[in-house]
Scaffold this motif. Structure first.
Motif, PDB file in Angstrom:
ATOM      1  N   GLN A 274       0.829  -1.201   0.000  1.00 38.55           N
ATOM      2  CA  GLN A 274       0.000   0.000   0.000  1.00 38.55           C
ATOM      3  C   GLN A 274       0.867   1.255   0.000  1.00 38.55           C
ATOM      4  N   LEU A 275       2.009   1.190   0.676  1.00 32.53           N
ATOM      5  CA  LEU A 275       2.940   2.326   0.659  1.00 32.53           C
ATOM      6  C   LEU A 275       3.445   2.574  -0.760  1.00 32.53           C
ATOM      7  N   SER A 276       3.791   1.515  -1.473  1.00 35.06           N
ATOM      8  CA  SER A 276       4.309   1.678  -2.833  1.00 35.06           C
ATOM      9  C   SER A 276       3.258   2.262  -3.763  1.00 35.06           C
ATOM     10  N   ARG A 277       1.973   1.989  -3.480  1.00 35.13           N
ATOM     11  CA  ARG A 277       0.910   2.563  -4.319  1.00 35.13           C
ATOM     12  C   ARG A 277       0.647   4.028  -3.974  1.00 35.13           C
ATOM     13  N   GLY A 278       0.983   4.434  -2.735  1.00 30.65           N
ATOM     14  CA  GLY A 278       0.877   5.837  -2.375  1.00 30.65           C
ATOM     15  C   GLY A 278      -0.465   6.287  -1.855  1.00 30.65           C
ATOM     16  N   PHE A 279      -1.306   5.360  -1.371  1.00 35.38           N
ATOM     17  CA  PHE A 279      -2.624   5.741  -0.863  1.00 35.38           C
ATOM     18  C   PHE A 279      -2.717   5.412   0.626  1.00 35.38           C
ATOM     19  N   PRO A 280      -2.577   6.412   1.508  1.00 36.81           N
ATOM     20  CA  PRO A 280      -2.636   6.133   2.945  1.00 36.81           C
ATOM     21  C   PRO A 280      -4.036   5.742   3.385  1.00 36.81           C
ATOM     22  N   THR A 281      -4.105   4.867   4.385  1.00 33.82           N
ATOM     23  CA  THR A 281      -5.381   4.471   4.966  1.00 33.82           C
ATOM     24  C   THR A 281      -5.675   5.228   6.258  1.00 33.82           C
ATOM     25  N   LYS A 282      -4.670   5.936   6.765  1.00 35.35           N
ATOM     26  CA  LYS A 282      -4.854   6.693   8.001  1.00 35.35           C
ATOM     27  C   LYS A 282      -3.992   7.946   7.940  1.00 35.35           C
ATOM     28  N   VAL A 283      -4.567   9.082   8.316  1.00 34.95           N
ATOM     29  CA  VAL A 283      -3.829  10.339   8.408  1.00 34.95           C
ATOM     30  C   VAL A 283      -4.116  10.947   9.775  1.00 34.95           C
ATOM     31  N   LEU A 284      -3.040  11.158  10.552  1.00 35.15           N
ATOM     32  CA  LEU A 284      -3.163  11.729  11.887  1.00 35.15           C
ATOM     33  C   LEU A 284      -2.555  13.119  11.906  1.00 35.15           C
ATOM     34  N   LEU A 285      -3.155  14.009  12.697  1.00 36.47           N
ATOM     35  CA  LEU A 285      -2.652  15.368  12.859  1.00 36.47           C
ATOM     36  C   LEU A 285      -2.065  15.485  14.263  1.00 36.47           C
ATOM     37  N   LEU A 286      -0.746  15.632  14.323  1.00 42.89           N
ATOM     38  CA  LEU A 286      -0.060  15.712  15.609  1.00 42.89           C
ATOM     39  C   LEU A 286      -0.375  17.038  16.294  1.00 42.89           C
ATOM     40  N   THR A 311      12.399  19.281  23.888  1.00 43.03           N
ATOM     41  CA  THR A 311      11.315  18.509  24.489  1.00 43.03           C
ATOM     42  C   THR A 311      11.051  17.240  23.686  1.00 43.03           C
ATOM     43  N   LEU A 312      11.019  16.099  24.376  1.00 45.52           N
ATOM     44  CA  LEU A 312      10.684  14.817  23.775  1.00 45.52           C
ATOM     45  C   LEU A 312       9.211  14.526  24.026  1.00 45.52           C
ATOM     46  N   LEU A 313       8.513  14.005  22.999  1.00 43.69           N
ATOM     47  CA  LEU A 313       7.086  13.709  23.111  1.00 43.69           C
ATOM     48  C   LEU A 313       6.830  12.238  22.777  1.00 43.69           C
ATOM     49  N   ARG A 314       5.891  11.654  23.514  1.00 48.35           N
ATOM     50  CA  ARG A 314       5.381  10.316  23.177  1.00 48.35           C
ATOM     51  C   ARG A 314       3.921  10.467  22.787  1.00 48.35           C
ATOM     52  N   TYR A 315       3.626  10.215  21.531  1.00 46.99           N
ATOM     53  CA  TYR A 315       2.270  10.346  21.003  1.00 46.99           C
ATOM     54  C   TYR A 315       1.667   8.955  20.890  1.00 46.99           C
ATOM     55  N   ASP A 316       0.615   8.697  21.658  1.00 44.36           N
ATOM     56  CA  ASP A 316      -0.040   7.392  21.665  1.00 44.36           C
ATOM     57  C   ASP A 316      -0.974   7.289  20.458  1.00 44.36           C
ATOM     58  N   LEU A 317      -0.746   6.276  19.625  1.00 45.31           N
ATOM     59  CA  LEU A 317      -1.534   6.137  18.402  1.00 45.31           C
ATOM     60  C   LEU A 317      -2.971   5.726  18.678  1.00 45.31           C
ATOM     61  N   ALA A 318      -3.191   4.925  19.721  1.00 47.28           N
ATOM     62  CA  ALA A 318      -4.545   4.446  20.011  1.00 47.28           C
ATOM     63  C   ALA A 318      -5.450   5.587  20.451  1.00 47.28           C
ATOM     64  N   GLU A 320      -4.614   8.812  20.186  1.00 42.65           N
ATOM     65  CA  GLU A 320      -4.308   9.977  19.355  1.00 42.65           C
ATOM     66  C   GLU A 320      -4.104  11.219  20.219  1.00 42.65           C
ATOM     67  N   SER A 321      -3.239  11.069  21.212  1.00 39.93           N
ATOM     68  CA  SER A 321      -2.934  12.170  22.125  1.00 39.93           C
ATOM     69  C   SER A 321      -1.527  12.002  22.669  1.00 39.93           C
ATOM     70  N   VAL A 322      -0.985  13.081  23.231  1.00 40.45           N
ATOM     71  CA  VAL A 322       0.348  13.045  23.830  1.00 40.45           C
ATOM     72  C   VAL A 322       0.253  12.342  25.183  1.00 40.45           C
ATOM     73  N   ALA A 323       1.003  11.235  25.330  1.00 41.56           N
ATOM     74  CA  ALA A 323       0.958  10.444  26.564  1.00 41.56           C
ATOM     75  C   ALA A 323       2.083  10.816  27.526  1.00 41.56           C
ATOM     76  N   ALA A 324       3.170  11.402  27.030  1.00 39.04           N
ATOM     77  CA  ALA A 324       4.272  11.788  27.908  1.00 39.04           C
ATOM     78  C   ALA A 324       5.110  12.832  27.202  1.00 39.04           C
ATOM     79  N   ARG A 325       5.748  13.682  28.027  1.00 34.05           N
ATOM     80  CA  ARG A 325       6.673  14.684  27.514  1.00 34.05           C
ATOM     81  C   ARG A 325       7.758  14.927  28.547  1.00 34.05           C
ATOM     82  N   ARG A 326       8.971  15.217  28.054  1.00 34.37           N
ATOM     83  CA  ARG A 326      10.081  15.461  28.967  1.00 34.37           C
ATOM     84  C   ARG A 326      11.189  16.182  28.204  1.00 34.37           C
ATOM     85  N   ASP A 327      11.834  17.153  28.860  1.00 37.00           N
ATOM     86  CA  ASP A 327      12.985  17.814  28.268  1.00 37.00           C
ATOM     87  C   ASP A 327      14.208  16.923  28.426  1.00 37.00           C
ATOM     88  N   LEU A 328      15.001  16.821  27.360  1.00 36.32           N
ATOM     89  CA  LEU A 328      16.233  16.050  27.393  1.00 36.32           C
ATOM     90  C   LEU A 328      17.333  16.951  27.948  1.00 36.32           C
TER      91      LEU A 328
END
Length: 473
Positions: A274-286, A311-318, A320-328
């Motif tokens: 599906q990637l090679s065909r170029g048609f995404p099945t899901k589009v998320l807005l961070l 700042t490091l971010l962990r974005y949970d796909l299930a 669709e929200s930021v689950a954790a953040r921390r400055d390195l």
């Protein structure tokens, strides 16, 4: 009477001479009578107009006459080669050339289609060959016969030297043996069975480690999965989750085009096809913009650096929200310690068999690469190592089995993996493992432990490399 005529004629002549020019003519007319004629140029008129005409009308008549002659030429009214036959001949030749060019274009189009089909077939064949497991080397040679004399007094080796083993044959089944030297009653057969049963399996220490960890021995040729079709796809990051969780499976492919100021879209594809065909099945807005090409996917979350910050971010796909953040702590960002190709690649996430890592540098390290192992839940730094190679001197870096590897150049067609650092021992060393940048602008290289491949983004092309791990020879 004659005197008057002479006087009148003299006066006219004198007047004509006074005006400048005059002429006299005498001759008989049609009836034979003598006739005198005088001609005097008009001082104001160039010609004598006819009754009811004017100079403009005369000029118009002349132009019309010229036009009639020209029309006669164009219509073929005159014999001989004129403009019309030559124009017709040139037009006919142009039509003939156009027809030939159209036929040539159609032929070349068919040839291009055939070449494209051939390229697709070759790519499919190459992918099939890559997915096929490599044939294992045969075990060390062991005698398949007993050199001891048989109980019958003969030599078992002589009788059975060319007997081949047949896969799939059950013990005691002799129906599939067709060797002419086979004798069912020979006791040497029992000795042969015993010898075959005692053949030892190859030792794991003697072969490359195909499942566990080991040092990087080689990197295969790049395989292109897709070429992006817009300027925003010049560089970016693409990845698969090596330990995917619901609702997305391990075959899901994620892609981020990182050209732009506010990069927030992440595209999901069901699989590589599906990637090679170029048609995404899901589009998320961070919720917050991405900085550069250092993102990674691990255990159902996207890990990335927030734009213009450490700042490091962990974005949970299930969810669709930021689950954790921390400055390195003390990490350089937005162009302080990037890879040599630039792109604000100061902070680079990496995933390997040991977990989630981050590759960066600090002012305290004076630009040398620092590696930190992170807690993938809360992004806390568990342990850090400082290497002795500067981050701005290498094109990219990745982790395999707790070892850092760097690539020398992002633009040279033939370059090398030139450095490794082992976090288990703290030992670094120079290496020279061939690596190819087929499209001459490699902006992202990450290791996927689930696929045991390197994923890379090389100048609009999403490519992957097979790797071989094991013990150095």
């Amino acid at each position: 009477m004659w005197v008057l005529a002479v006087v009148w004629f003299s006066g006219v002549l004198i007047r004509a001479e006074a005006q400048g020019t005059a002429s006299f003519w005498r001759g008989n007319d049609r009836s034979g009578r003598c006739q005198y004629s005088f001609t005097v140029d008009s001082p104001t008129e160039a010609s004598c107009p006819l009754p009811g005409s004017s100079p403009e009308v005369e000029a118009l008549k002349s132009r019309l006459a010229l036009l009639e002659v020209l029309v006669a030429h164009l219509a073929g009214g005159e014999t001989g080669p004129g403009p019309a036959p030559r124009l017709q001949e040139a037009y006919t030749q142009a039509l003939s050339e156009k027809t030939q060019l159209q036929r040539e274009k159609d032929r070349l189009g068919q040839r291009v289609e055939e070449l494209q089909r051939r390229v697709e077939e070759l790519q499919q064949e190459a992918e099939r060959l890559r997915s096929r497991p490599c044939a294992q080397p045969p075990p060390p040679s062991t005698p398949l016969y007993d050199n001891r004399p048989s109980p019958a007094g003969g030599s078992g080796g002589t009788a059975l030297s060319h007997l081949s083993s047949r896969p799939g044959r059950t013990p005691g089944d002799t129906s599939s043996l067709r060797d002419p030297s086979w004798h069912s009653g020979s006791p040497g057969y029992q000795e042969l069975k015993a010898e075959v049963a005692k053949i030892p399996a190859p030792s794991p220490e003697d072969a490359d480690d195909t499942k566990g960890c080991g040092e990087l021995l080689s990197v295969g040729e790049p395989f292109t999965h897709r070429k992006t079709d817009t300027i925003s796809g010049k560089y970016g990051v693409w990845m698969q989750d090596p330990e995917a969780v619901s609702p997305y499976g391990p075959g899901m492919v994620w892609r981020i085009d990182t050209v732009g100021n506010e990069v927030r879209q992440i595209f999901g594809y069901e699989d590589l096809q599906q990637l090679s065909r170029g048609f995404p099945t899901k589009v998320l807005l961070l919720p917050e913009a991405v900085e550069s090409t250092g993102a990674a996917m691990f255990r159902g979350s996207l890990y990335y650096q927030r734009r213009r910050s450490r700042t490091l971010l962990r974005y949970d796909l299930a969810s669709e929200s930021v689950a954790a953040r921390r400055d390195l702590p003390h990490a350089g960002f937005h162009g302080q310690f990037p890879y040599s190709w630039g792109g604000y690649t100061d902070i680079d996430f990496a995933v390997d068999e040991q977990g989630l890592w981050v590759i960066y540098s600090t002012n305290k390290a004076r630009g040398a690469i620092v590696i930190s192992l992170l807690d993938h839940h809360n992004l806390e730094v568990k342990r850090s190592w400082e290497t002795n190679i500067r981050k701005t001197t290498v094109a990219n870096a990745f982790m395999i089995c707790g070892r850092l590897y760097t690539v020398a150049s992002y633009s040279s067609l033939n370059t090398t993996v030139n450095y490794s650092f082992d976090t288990a021992t703290g030992v670094s060393k120079a290496v020279a493992i061939p690596f190819k940048n087929r499209h001459r602008y490699n902006s992202m290289i990450d290791y996927n432990p689930g696929q045991r491949k390197l994923f890379a983004w090389d100048n609009h092309h999403l490519v992957s490399y097979d790797v071989r791990l094991g013990k150095p020879q």
